[in-house]
Design a protein around this motif. Sequence first.
Motif, PDB file in Angstrom:
ATOM      1  N   GLY A   1       0.689  -1.600   0.236  1.00  0.00           N
ATOM      2  CA  GLY A   1      -0.330  -0.067   0.089  1.00  0.00           C
ATOM      3  C   GLY A   1       0.509   1.110   0.019  1.00  0.00           C
ATOM      4  N   ALA A   2       2.148   1.193   0.197  1.00  0.00           N
ATOM      5  CA  ALA A   2       2.566   2.834   0.966  1.00  0.00           C
ATOM      6  C   ALA A   2       2.962   3.120  -1.264  1.00  0.00           C
ATOM      7  CB  ALA A   2       4.006   1.738   1.110  1.00  0.00           C
ATOM      8  N   ASN A   3       3.179   1.894  -2.259  1.00  0.00           N
ATOM      9  CA  ASN A   3       3.259   3.067  -3.605  1.00  0.00           C
ATOM     10  C   ASN A   3       1.601   2.658  -3.972  1.00  0.00           C
ATOM     11  OD1 ASN A   3       5.921   2.990  -3.318  1.00  0.00           O
ATOM     12  ND2 ASN A   3       6.145   0.408  -3.188  1.00  0.00           N
ATOM     13  N   ASP A   4       0.371   2.936  -3.641  1.00  0.00           N
ATOM     14  CA  ASP A   4      -0.626   2.569  -4.676  1.00  0.00           C
ATOM     15  C   ASP A   4      -1.108   3.725  -4.416  1.00  0.00           C
ATOM     16  OD1 ASP A   4      -0.172  -0.333  -4.681  1.00  0.00           O
ATOM     17  OD2 ASP A   4      -1.449  -1.168  -3.202  1.00  0.00           O
ATOM     18  N   ARG A   5      -0.869   5.408  -3.770  1.00  0.00           N
ATOM     19  CA  ARG A   5      -1.387   6.327  -3.944  1.00  0.00           C
ATOM     20  C   ARG A   5      -1.102   7.113  -4.903  1.00  0.00           C
ATOM     21  NH1 ARG A   5       1.710   9.648  -1.028  1.00  0.00           N
ATOM     22  NH2 ARG A   5       0.394  10.893  -0.759  1.00  0.00           N
ATOM     23  N   GLN A   6      -1.702   6.521  -6.127  1.00  0.00           N
ATOM     24  CA  GLN A   6      -1.682   7.019  -7.992  1.00  0.00           C
ATOM     25  C   GLN A   6      -2.652   5.818  -8.527  1.00  0.00           C
ATOM     26  OE1 GLN A   6       1.469   4.411  -9.847  1.00  0.00           O
ATOM     27  NE2 GLN A   6       1.934   3.931  -8.539  1.00  0.00           N
ATOM     28  N   GLN A   7      -2.531   7.241  -9.921  1.00  0.00           N
ATOM     29  CA  GLN A   7      -3.506   6.215 -10.621  1.00  0.00           C
ATOM     30  C   GLN A   7      -3.527   4.955 -10.508  1.00  0.00           C
ATOM     31  OE1 GLN A   7      -5.068   9.506 -14.042  1.00  0.00           O
ATOM     32  NE2 GLN A   7      -3.758   7.451 -15.359  1.00  0.00           N
TER      33      GLN A   7
ATOM     34  N   GLY B   1     -11.745   1.725 -16.762  1.00  0.00           N
ATOM     35  CA  GLY B   1     -10.869   3.042 -16.905  1.00  0.00           C
ATOM     36  C   GLY B   1     -10.194   3.885 -16.399  1.00  0.00           C
ATOM     37  N   LYS B   2      -9.376   5.078 -16.199  1.00  0.00           N
ATOM     38  CA  LYS B   2      -8.918   5.567 -15.588  1.00  0.00           C
ATOM     39  C   LYS B   2      -9.479   6.393 -14.328  1.00  0.00           C
ATOM     40  CE  LYS B   2      -4.639   6.298 -18.542  1.00  0.00           C
ATOM     41  NZ  LYS B   2      -3.777   7.172 -19.262  1.00  0.00           N
ATOM     42  N   GLU B   3      -8.794   5.674 -12.864  1.00  0.00           N
ATOM     43  CA  GLU B   3      -9.597   6.311 -11.537  1.00  0.00           C
ATOM     44  C   GLU B   3      -8.260   6.884 -10.982  1.00  0.00           C
ATOM     45  OE1 GLU B   3     -12.836   6.747 -11.216  1.00  0.00           O
ATOM     46  OE2 GLU B   3     -13.316   5.255 -12.472  1.00  0.00           O
ATOM     47  N   LYS B   4      -8.333   8.422 -11.285  1.00  0.00           N
ATOM     48  CA  LYS B   4      -8.197   9.394  -9.382  1.00  0.00           C
ATOM     49  C   LYS B   4      -7.559   8.813  -9.076  1.00  0.00           C
ATOM     50  CE  LYS B   4      -7.723  12.967 -12.972  1.00  0.00           C
ATOM     51  NZ  LYS B   4      -8.416  14.318 -12.362  1.00  0.00           N
ATOM     52  N   PHE B   5      -6.206   8.952  -8.151  1.00  0.00           N
ATOM     53  CA  PHE B   5      -6.618   8.459  -6.466  1.00  0.00           C
ATOM     54  C   PHE B   5      -7.585   9.394  -5.331  1.00  0.00           C
ATOM     55  CE2 PHE B   5      -3.980   9.324  -2.770  1.00  0.00           C
ATOM     56  CZ  PHE B   5      -4.491   7.982  -1.609  1.00  0.00           C
ATOM     57  N   ARG B   6      -8.103   8.886  -4.438  1.00  0.00           N
ATOM     58  CA  ARG B   6      -9.192   9.412  -3.703  1.00  0.00           C
ATOM     59  C   ARG B   6     -10.486   9.462  -4.626  1.00  0.00           C
ATOM     60  NH1 ARG B   6      -4.761  12.943  -2.673  1.00  0.00           N
ATOM     61  NH2 ARG B   6      -3.506  12.546  -0.737  1.00  0.00           N
ATOM     62  N   THR B   7     -10.569   9.146  -5.705  1.00  0.00           N
ATOM     63  CA  THR B   7     -11.959   9.256  -5.491  1.00  0.00           C
ATOM     64  C   THR B   7     -13.016   7.854  -5.801  1.00  0.00           C
ATOM     65  OG1 THR B   7     -11.938   7.646  -8.015  1.00  0.00           O
ATOM     66  CG2 THR B   7     -11.456  10.520  -7.560  1.00  0.00           C
ATOM     67  N   ASP B   8     -13.878   7.824  -5.059  1.00  0.00           N
ATOM     68  CA  ASP B   8     -14.864   7.130  -5.284  1.00  0.00           C
ATOM     69  C   ASP B   8     -14.657   5.540  -5.712  1.00  0.00           C
ATOM     70  OD1 ASP B   8     -16.288   8.043  -3.792  1.00  0.00           O
ATOM     71  OD2 ASP B   8     -17.601   9.135  -4.333  1.00  0.00           O
TER      72      ASP B   8
END
Length: 403
Positions: A175-181, A187-194
């Motif tokens: 999880g330490a590297n998962d803060r990304q798109q 499609g592509k989902e941005k970080f922190r979106t539902d």
Amino acid sequence: MRKRVNRPTLRLGALGATVLVVTAAVMPPLNVAEAQERYYQRRSILDFFLGRRYIDEYPAPPPGQNAAPRRQVVPKKKVAPKAVATPRPSAPVVPEEKAVQKLDNAQKILVVGDFLAGGLGVGLEAAFQDSPGIVIETHSNVSSGLVRDDYYNWPAQLTKFMDEAKPAMVVVMLGANDRQQMVTDVGKEKFRTDGWYAEYQRRVVAFGKQVTSRKIPLLWVGLPAFDSPSMTADAVQMNLLYRKQAESVGAEFVDIWDGFVSEGGDFIVTGSDINGQQVRLRTSDGINLTDAGRRKLAFYVEKPARRILGTQASPDLVRLDTGNGPGLDLPANTVGRTEPISLSDPNLDGGTELLGGRALPTGNGKSPRDLLVEQGEMAPAPTGRVDDYRITSAKAEPEVSTK
């Protein structure tokens, strides 16, 4: 115009020349050695006033040889003797502890994940170094995670590692590297979106089921706090997701948050280690862990791992089979083999009912206590006891008359 010279001066000069001629005629010729001897013994007017003397350093040469030049010998200054330092007592030699030999059939703990999982594996090796029945096998990829499956496909790699190692337990830290798109089927989902959280939740559940479906215990380790406030806030949200989804698939979530923050919940670089000493836990980047930090991270995982594995993680383990009991040096055919008995077995005392299942047997007569309390009767004392009043006294001897 000629310079006039006084006659007394001329007379003294002539007299000096006459003396030199006579002296030269009378004295024999000097050789080189005698000339040097006289040269070194000659004293100047400074020697006369200062009182300096020339001391021969070398003995006089034999006749016919040149004399060695004589030097002025200056007395050496007295130097105080150096203080001899008292030798310090040498430190006692501490014998090196021998590494515990692992058993051939030792159980494996498989550690998988990113760079934090790699440090966790190092800490677990130190934690279980005295347990011959446990071997730590770590497979980590520094930049991996559950988001970029195109870079490193963890579901496929996890199946491969479990087939090869056949572990008794799996420990995952990601999880330490998962803060990304994230790229999904939609499609592509941005970080922190539902949409990002929904897809990430699905991947966490699928990853956990790969382990629990094989009836293998799974420990999911949460993320620590970081120096960056945004990373710390994201780690809090992701830990909530890990805890909920890990417990839903039958895994156990290991919370390490309190070990790497202050009492106020702030990120710390220096904190207490497993022995309570203040040490540096994090590196200068505020992300990675030091050796002490890795050992502390493993401390949180060690406790549930030993609880689940039981005697397999014991340092006193000799072998992993049914005959692991202590050896008894008894003659053959003297003791029969008895199967283990559970403490909850009702037949432990030879009966078929638990304690209190039937009424206690009652006697027909009354106890000595009941006789004493109810009727005031006391049972006779045993013969010979001090309160046995049935002992007959000896007959008194007849008195002898003195009359």
